[in-house]
Design a protein around this motif. Structure first.
Motif, short mmCIF file in Angstrom:
data_model
loop_
_atom_site.label_atom_id
_atom_site.label_comp_id
_atom_site.label_asym_id
_atom_site.label_seq_id
_atom_site.Cartn_x
_atom_site.Cartn_y
_atom_site.Cartn_z
N THR A 71 0.73 -1.18 0.06
CA THR A 71 0.09 -0.24 0.03
C THR A 71 0.83 1.29 -0.10
O THR A 71 2.08 1.08 0.35
N LEU A 72 0.17 2.44 -0.17
CA LEU A 72 1.06 3.78 -0.41
C LEU A 72 1.55 3.93 1.05
O LEU A 72 2.58 4.69 1.01
N GLU A 73 0.88 3.54 2.07
CA GLU A 73 1.41 3.90 3.45
C GLU A 73 2.61 2.97 3.85
O GLU A 73 3.43 3.46 4.31
N GLN A 74 2.58 1.76 3.34
CA GLN A 74 3.59 0.85 3.41
C GLN A 74 4.76 1.53 2.71
O GLN A 74 5.89 1.28 3.04
N VAL A 75 4.65 2.14 1.35
CA VAL A 75 5.66 2.33 0.57
C VAL A 75 6.31 3.56 1.19
O VAL A 75 7.60 3.63 1.32
N ARG A 76 5.49 4.57 1.78
CA ARG A 76 6.20 5.71 2.54
C ARG A 76 7.05 5.02 3.69
O ARG A 76 8.09 5.68 3.94
N ALA A 77 6.58 4.07 4.42
CA ALA A 77 7.42 3.68 5.55
C ALA A 77 8.78 3.11 5.08
O ALA A 77 9.58 3.22 5.50
N ILE A 78 8.30 2.41 4.03
CA ILE A 78 9.75 1.42 3.47
C ILE A 78 10.81 2.66 2.86
O ILE A 78 11.89 2.64 3.17
N LEU A 79 10.38 3.58 2.16
CA LEU A 79 11.13 4.74 1.57
C LEU A 79 11.66 5.64 2.64
O LEU A 79 12.81 6.07 2.83
N ASP A 80 10.94 6.02 3.78
CA ASP A 80 11.41 6.70 5.01
C ASP A 80 12.57 5.83 5.55
O ASP A 80 13.38 6.66 6.09
N ASP A 81 12.63 4.73 5.37
CA ASP A 81 13.88 3.75 6.00
C ASP A 81 15.03 3.85 5.23
O ASP A 81 15.78 3.03 5.14
N LYS A 82 14.80 4.53 4.09
CA LYS A 82 16.06 4.69 3.06
C LYS A 82 16.42 3.34 2.39
O LYS A 82 17.64 2.79 2.60
N VAL A 83 15.44 2.43 1.95
CA VAL A 83 15.81 1.27 1.10
C VAL A 83 16.80 1.39 0.15
O VAL A 83 16.47 2.28 -0.50
N SER A 84 17.86 0.29 0.40
CA SER A 84 18.67 0.27 -0.73
C SER A 84 18.39 -0.40 -2.11
O SER A 84 17.37 -1.08 -1.98
N THR A 85 19.18 -0.01 -3.00
CA THR A 85 18.87 -0.83 -4.38
C THR A 85 19.08 -2.24 -4.16
O THR A 85 18.12 -2.96 -4.66
N GLU A 86 20.11 -2.60 -3.32
CA GLU A 86 20.27 -4.04 -3.02
C GLU A 86 18.78 -4.60 -2.43
O GLU A 86 18.56 -5.74 -2.60
N GLU A 87 18.24 -3.88 -1.36
CA GLU A 87 17.10 -4.21 -0.60
C GLU A 87 16.11 -4.44 -1.47
O GLU A 87 15.22 -5.20 -1.47
N LEU A 88 16.11 -3.44 -2.67
CA LEU A 88 14.83 -3.51 -3.48
C LEU A 88 14.79 -4.89 -4.15
O LEU A 88 14.03 -5.39 -4.50
N HIS A 89 16.07 -5.17 -4.61
CA HIS A 89 16.17 -6.26 -5.65
C HIS A 89 15.73 -7.56 -4.75
O HIS A 89 15.11 -8.48 -5.03
N GLY A 90 16.12 -7.58 -3.49
CA GLY A 90 15.77 -8.57 -2.65
C GLY A 90 14.24 -8.75 -2.43
O GLY A 90 13.50 -9.82 -2.50
N MET A 91 13.56 -7.48 -2.39
CA MET A 91 12.23 -7.48 -2.49
C MET A 91 11.41 -8.09 -3.61
O MET A 91 10.51 -8.81 -3.75
N VAL A 92 12.04 -7.56 -4.69
CA VAL A 92 11.47 -8.10 -5.85
C VAL A 92 11.70 -9.62 -6.27
O VAL A 92 10.86 -10.36 -6.45
N ARG A 93 12.83 -10.16 -5.60
CA ARG A 93 13.09 -11.70 -5.69
C ARG A 93 11.95 -12.45 -4.86
O ARG A 93 11.54 -13.48 -5.26
N MET A 94 11.55 -11.82 -3.58
CA MET A 94 10.85 -12.39 -2.75
C MET A 94 9.48 -12.41 -3.38
O MET A 94 8.52 -13.50 -3.28
#
Length: 272
Positions: free
Chosen positions: A61-84
């Protein structure tokens, strides 16, 4: 700086979406003209936009997106989320495809109604047999729940028996036990003459079935419904009742499931 329209085109999103992101504080413009209210964006903001869209498209959700981005998610973490997320989507697709195949098989069973051949059923005693066995739980007895459990079980019991140098003396056998919660214990077995020593599988004796109604099923187990239907008609017409879920004996199991040959064995007793 870019106008909202330019920034939308460069970011491959709609102007409406950018306005919404602004309204909820997810992506503010770099500048808002105090007189006209026109929004302006900087190229550097494409980085945050890309992350917003990527994480949103993963199903958050957009609220979850905000929380994730506020935690300064890295590119590597994004790739991990994509794989999951990919693994989750692939699992869901496989489940939906299995459900679709099950529905299609059920429709083919419906098409054969009225054309049942009861002469194929044989009443016989099934002798006891010693087996090497692995077991696991399935959510239900439906094909879409049984298939993903029984297939890996057979692959694993074959591997373990081979590694233990235990001699297999007959075709594989599957049997099932219903639980009070609706789940089913799935047992994958290989007949063995003996298996001395300790192993990473069970060795036990399957009891005899004194009276079994048996029938040969040809083809994939996804199509077994029509064969069970034939068996059900025979059991009813000959005055019997079934007492347990069927044993399945894999008489011929090549790579192509359409060429499988399986004997179904159901314990029966006289009705009444």
């Amino acid at each position: 700086m870019f106008s909202i329209g330019e920034f939308a085109r460069l970011g491959l999103v709609s102007v409406r979406m950018l306005r919404h992101y602004d309204a909820i504080g997810l992506l503010r413009p770099a500048h808002v003209d105090p007189v006209s209210g026109y929004r302006s964006y900087q190229a550097a903001q494409l980085s945050r936009l890309n992350r917003i869209v990527a994480v949103k498209d993963l199903g958050f959700t957009l609220e979850q997106v905000r929380a994730i981005l506020d935690d300064k998610v890295s590119t590597e973490e994004l790739h991990g989320m994509v794989r999951m997320r990919r693994a989750q989507l692939e699992a869901r697709i496989n489940t939906d495809l299995a459900r679709l195949r099950s529905v299609e098989a059920r429709l083919r069973t419906i098409e054969t109604e009225g054309y049942m051949e009861s002469a194929e059923v044989v009443l016989k005693r099934v002798a006891p047999i010693r087996v090497a066995e692995l077991s696991a739980r399935a959510a239900s007895y439906e094909g879409e729940d049984i298939g993903p459990v029984i297939q890996p079980l057979f692959a694993e019991i074959c591997r373990r028996v081979e590694e233990a140098a235990v001699k297999v003396v007959g075709p594989g056998v599957a049997y099932y036990e219903e639980r009070d919660d609706g789940s089913v214990m799935v047992h994958a077995c290989l007949p063995v003459s003996a298996a001395p020593g300790h192993h990473d599988f069970q060795v036990l004796d399957l009891p005899a079935i004194e009276t079994a109604a048996t029938i040969i099923h040809h083809g994939s187990m996804e199509e077994v419904g029509k064969t069970f239907q034939t068996l059900a008609h025979w059991i009813e017409e000959h005055g019997y009742r079934s007492r347990a879920l069927a044993r399945e004996v894999s008489l011929h199991c090549p790579e192509n499931p359409d060429e499988w040959v399986t004997e179904l064995q159901i314990e029966v007793t006289p009705a009444g």
